[in-house]
Enzyme design. Sequence first.
Site, PDB file in Angstrom:
ATOM      1  N   HIS A 157       0.822  -1.226   0.000  1.00 37.38           N
ATOM      2  CA  HIS A 157       0.000   0.000   0.000  1.00 37.38           C
ATOM      3  C   HIS A 157       0.849   1.267   0.000  1.00 37.38           C
ATOM      4  O   HIS A 157       0.300   2.372   0.000  1.00 37.38           O
ATOM      5  CB  HIS A 157      -0.946   0.013   1.205  1.00 37.38           C
ATOM      6  CG  HIS A 157      -1.931  -1.115   1.210  1.00 37.38           C
ATOM      7  ND1 HIS A 157      -2.759  -1.383   0.138  1.00 37.38           N
ATOM      8  CD2 HIS A 157      -2.219  -2.070   2.145  1.00 37.38           C
ATOM      9  CE1 HIS A 157      -3.512  -2.450   0.419  1.00 37.38           C
ATOM     10  NE2 HIS A 157      -3.197  -2.887   1.630  1.00 37.38           N
ATOM     11  N   ASP A 193      -2.700 -10.619  -2.302  1.00 42.89           N
ATOM     12  CA  ASP A 193      -3.233 -10.136  -1.024  1.00 42.89           C
ATOM     13  C   ASP A 193      -4.714  -9.773  -1.243  1.00 42.89           C
ATOM     14  O   ASP A 193      -5.110  -9.414  -2.351  1.00 42.89           O
ATOM     15  CB  ASP A 193      -2.426  -8.892  -0.617  1.00 42.89           C
ATOM     16  CG  ASP A 193      -2.774  -8.364   0.762  1.00 42.89           C
ATOM     17  OD1 ASP A 193      -1.975  -8.573   1.695  1.00 42.89           O
ATOM     18  OD2 ASP A 193      -3.838  -7.709   0.906  1.00 42.89           O
ATOM     19  N   HIS A 195      -6.296  -7.264  -0.377  1.00 45.67           N
ATOM     20  CA  HIS A 195      -6.464  -5.840  -0.673  1.00 45.67           C
ATOM     21  C   HIS A 195      -5.745  -5.476  -1.972  1.00 45.67           C
ATOM     22  O   HIS A 195      -4.678  -6.020  -2.268  1.00 45.67           O
ATOM     23  CB  HIS A 195      -5.881  -4.989   0.463  1.00 45.67           C
ATOM     24  CG  HIS A 195      -6.497  -5.262   1.798  1.00 45.67           C
ATOM     25  ND1 HIS A 195      -5.921  -6.114   2.721  1.00 45.67           N
ATOM     26  CD2 HIS A 195      -7.642  -4.796   2.352  1.00 45.67           C
ATOM     27  CE1 HIS A 195      -6.698  -6.158   3.807  1.00 45.67           C
ATOM     28  NE2 HIS A 195      -7.741  -5.378   3.607  1.00 45.67           N
ATOM     29  N   ASP A 282      -4.184 -12.672   3.861  1.00 39.73           N
ATOM     30  CA  ASP A 282      -5.449 -12.149   4.393  1.00 39.73           C
ATOM     31  C   ASP A 282      -6.640 -12.479   3.493  1.00 39.73           C
ATOM     32  O   ASP A 282      -7.769 -12.082   3.798  1.00 39.73           O
ATOM     33  CB  ASP A 282      -5.359 -10.648   4.703  1.00 39.73           C
ATOM     34  CG  ASP A 282      -4.683  -9.848   3.623  1.00 39.73           C
ATOM     35  OD1 ASP A 282      -4.404 -10.403   2.542  1.00 39.73           O
ATOM     36  OD2 ASP A 282      -4.431  -8.646   3.857  1.00 39.73           O
TER      37      ASP A 282
HETATM   38 ZN   LIG Z   1      -4.018  -7.028   2.759  1.00 40.58          ZN
END
Ligand SMILES: [Zn+2]
Length: 343
Positions: A157, A193, A195, A282
């Site tokens: 991120h 991931d 996200h 995740d």
């Molecule tokens: Zn994540």
Amino acid sequence: MIVVHSPRSPDHDPDGYFRRGRTVPHPEQASRYGILLEAATGGGHAIEEAGDAGLDPLRAVHTDSHLDVFRTAWGRKAELPEIGDEILTGHFARPQMHRLPPGLLGLLGFHMADTSTPIRAGTWGAVYGSAQAAIGAADRAAEHGAAYALCRPPGHHAYADSAGGFCFLNNSAIAAERLRAATGGPIAILDIDVHHGNGTQGIFYGRRDVLTVSIHADPSDYFPFYTGYADERGEGEGEGFNRNLPLAQGSGDATWLAAIEAGLAEIAAFRPAALVVALGFDASEHDPIGAFKVTTAGFEAAARLVAAAHPTTVLVQEGGYLCDALPRNLAAFLQAFEARRGA
Ligand SMILES: [Zn+2]
């Protein structure tokens, strides 16, 4: 499997962060490092401490201002007499705000997207060590074909000039740049991931020498909200070299694995010199902040797909939060990857 890690990783141990109107325990806890390392050690892998390649490989991805503020912030703590164990700002620059102020709080708000990246005494050492693990694993993959970077804190991120989403330095992007320099060829990044890998997308959005493919939960009501949509395909020279495969929340093994196969097919057509896998756990059905229902068998199947994709592959640890399934999924992934490679 060669596993590269940094013993400085647990030196950043954030307290809490602001989520949905209240301060909650921070999910990206230092204990993730020991749990992941124990899982890798238990699998009989070759564990190596990261060396120190210095700041230059970080400069290949991040702006000088970004690196400077996180490197020096704790040393400037005296400028904020009311601050305790953590330096954190509540002011964040919006895109229309261009001025980089000299004061620490404003400077931090320019280089942070949210409240999830507090700075503590050990933060720079931990994020620097995490980046060095990515560099070390990229070097080992270039020599030996594959390596796993036990990066903690995670990185995908983080943009060139902005931390956020628990991430300070973009370890996957740093590994990609390292491999690009080592191989002289184009690099592909597959981000699995849960996200969207927004920072990685941002770093390479205008480039055609790094293909970024991210498979993640639909961001229309899930972090990082503002990016990760299927129509984001890159810009300028990079047009066509960014691919997002958003999936509905609650997606399970079959949907997730089909997306990974589709992503890997695009990567194969790109003919990269090496592959970086941004490896979050995740997506697990048990993850406390995840949105998918991927099982341990699903991670094993993903590992087999990834293992068959490219002879030169570095796995870079991203998210995956504290639950019993976390070490199990890492151990299963590494084991299935190695079994498929015949190592
Ligand atoms: Zn994540």
